[in-house]
Design a protein around this motif. Structure first.
Motif, PDB file in Angstrom:
ATOM      1  N   THR A 195       5.731   4.863  -9.350  1.00 19.99           N
ATOM      2  CA  THR A 195       4.987   5.946  -8.633  1.00 19.99           C
ATOM      3  C   THR A 195       3.459   5.719  -8.559  1.00 19.99           C
ATOM      4  OG1 THR A 195       6.410   7.805  -8.984  1.00 19.99           O
ATOM      5  CG2 THR A 195       4.284   8.428  -8.549  1.00 19.99           C
ATOM      6  N   PRO A 196       3.028   5.241  -9.627  1.00 24.22           N
ATOM      7  CA  PRO A 196       1.556   4.772  -9.606  1.00 24.22           C
ATOM      8  C   PRO A 196       1.318   3.775  -8.705  1.00 24.22           C
ATOM      9  CG  PRO A 196       2.309   4.516 -11.675  1.00 24.22           C
ATOM     10  CD  PRO A 196       3.355   5.457 -10.927  1.00 24.22           C
ATOM     11  N   SER A 243       2.907   2.793  -5.841  1.00 23.56           N
ATOM     12  CA  SER A 243       3.211   3.313  -4.532  1.00 23.56           C
ATOM     13  C   SER A 243       1.817   3.745  -4.132  1.00 23.56           C
ATOM     14  CB  SER A 243       4.237   4.362  -4.334  1.00 23.56           C
ATOM     15  OG  SER A 243       4.200   4.870  -3.036  1.00 23.56           O
ATOM     16  N   GLU A 244       0.915   4.638  -5.142  1.00 25.72           N
ATOM     17  CA  GLU A 244      -0.270   5.091  -4.520  1.00 25.72           C
ATOM     18  C   GLU A 244      -1.138   3.903  -4.528  1.00 25.72           C
ATOM     19  OE1 GLU A 244      -0.952   7.745  -7.979  1.00 25.72           O
ATOM     20  OE2 GLU A 244       0.609   9.247  -7.151  1.00 25.72           O
ATOM     21  N   ARG A 245      -1.158   2.835  -5.422  1.00 27.33           N
ATOM     22  CA  ARG A 245      -2.056   1.833  -5.336  1.00 27.33           C
ATOM     23  C   ARG A 245      -1.913   1.085  -4.004  1.00 27.33           C
ATOM     24  NH1 ARG A 245      -6.001   2.570  -7.137  1.00 27.33           N
ATOM     25  NH2 ARG A 245      -6.609   0.508  -7.233  1.00 27.33           N
ATOM     26  N   GLN A 275      -0.711   2.196  -1.179  1.00 29.31           N
ATOM     27  CA  GLN A 275      -0.909   3.039  -0.212  1.00 29.31           C
ATOM     28  C   GLN A 275      -2.598   2.921   0.005  1.00 29.31           C
ATOM     29  OE1 GLN A 275       0.460   6.807  -0.419  1.00 29.31           O
ATOM     30  NE2 GLN A 275       2.560   6.162  -0.964  1.00 29.31           N
ATOM     31  N   GLY A 276      -3.319   2.866  -0.946  1.00 30.07           N
ATOM     32  CA  GLY A 276      -4.630   2.768  -1.069  1.00 30.07           C
ATOM     33  C   GLY A 276      -5.174   1.365  -0.636  1.00 30.07           C
TER      34      GLY A 276
END
Length: 276
Positions: free
Chosen positions: A86-87, A89-91, A93-94
């Protein structure tokens, strides 16, 4: 025979994980870490390819973080992929948002580019932007792209979305990974001897002592600091694949001739984290 810093096409490397494994084996590497920027998607292919060789794949990652508002990279070894999903995936996307912002800035400056399709598992970085500038005929080399447009002070530069080194170290440790400061002497946001104690306080467990762009005297300083703070020592070529115009100081796989003994301490540290 040890390589603890390599990149594939899942971030800004030019070789697929399979091709990287093949080249590593040909160069005599016995343990190879896949440390793509902000993604672990290359592990599976690398592990599959390594079955044909006497080669151990060390699961890793290179997190993009900031310290004193400047880019700082933190390597992590042996993370739990489920906890990282999950973290990361956020990175990623960033990273896609950052790349698009740079594309938009370049268009405003009169230098439009088109990025190649990049699936969600890939982590775009500035080398992708540089290659697109090259393909569009706006520059004649990656180096020119950085110097004119996307270097740290360039008109199209966009910083990482805020994610501090302390947060990165905490994330890695929470996922069972051993956090290591990558190429400290490439960091431009502070003096190594002053920054390191703060990172140790945050939970840092190692330092990348051996790197192509570290001088021998810098390596000696880092060795002493590791002894002082009881930190692991790692190293690697920071290999991104064969380049038409290699960067200054770039070396091939196994170019540092590092001993496999460095990996023993890493495995022991990862095993201790797994029990915490």
């Amino acid at each position: 025979m040890l390589e603890l810093h390599c990149h594939t096409t899942f971030s800004d490397g030019t070789l697929t994980p399979q091709k990287l494994v093949e080249r590593a084996a040909a160069k005599g590497v016995k343990a190879l870490a896949i440390t793509d920027h902000d993604t672990i998607s290359g592990w599976t292919e690398a592990r599959s390819a390594a079955q044909s060789y006497d080669l151990e794949i060390v699961p890793g990652i290179e997190l993009s973080t900031t310290y004193n508002e400047r880019s700082m990279h933190i390597l992590g070894f042996y993370p739990d992929p489920q906890k990282l999903a999950t973290p990361l995936s956020e990175r990623i996307q960033g990273r896609h948002r950052r790349a698009q912002k740079m594309v938009d800035k370049l268009a405003e400056l009169g230098f439009p580019i088109a990025l190649p399709p990049m699936p969600g598992t890939m982590a775009p970085g500035r080398p992708h932007i540089a290659n697109a500038l090259l393909a569009a005929g706006h520059v004649t080399s990656q180096q020119e792209a950085f110097q004119r447009f996307i270097g740290d002070h360039g008109p199209a530069y966009v910083p990482y979305e805020k994610f501090t080194a302390q947060e990165g170290i905490e994330l890695l440790r929470s996922c069972g990974a051993v956090p290591v400061w990558a190429h400290p002497y490439l960091f431009r946001g502070g003096i190594v001897e002053e920054v390191l104690p703060e990172l140790v306080k945050a939970g840092l467990m190692g330092v990348e002592v051996y790197h192509p762009q570290h001088s021998i005297s810098e390596e000696r300083v880092l060795e002493e600091l590791c002894a002082q703070y009881d930190l692991l020592m790692t190293g690697g070529s920071d290999y991104h694949g064969p380049q038409l115009k290699p960067k200054a100081g770039a070396i091939d796989l196994n170019g540092l001739h590092l001993s496999l003994e460095l990996l023993d301490g890493m495995k022991q540290a990862a095993a201790k984290l797994d029990k915490e």
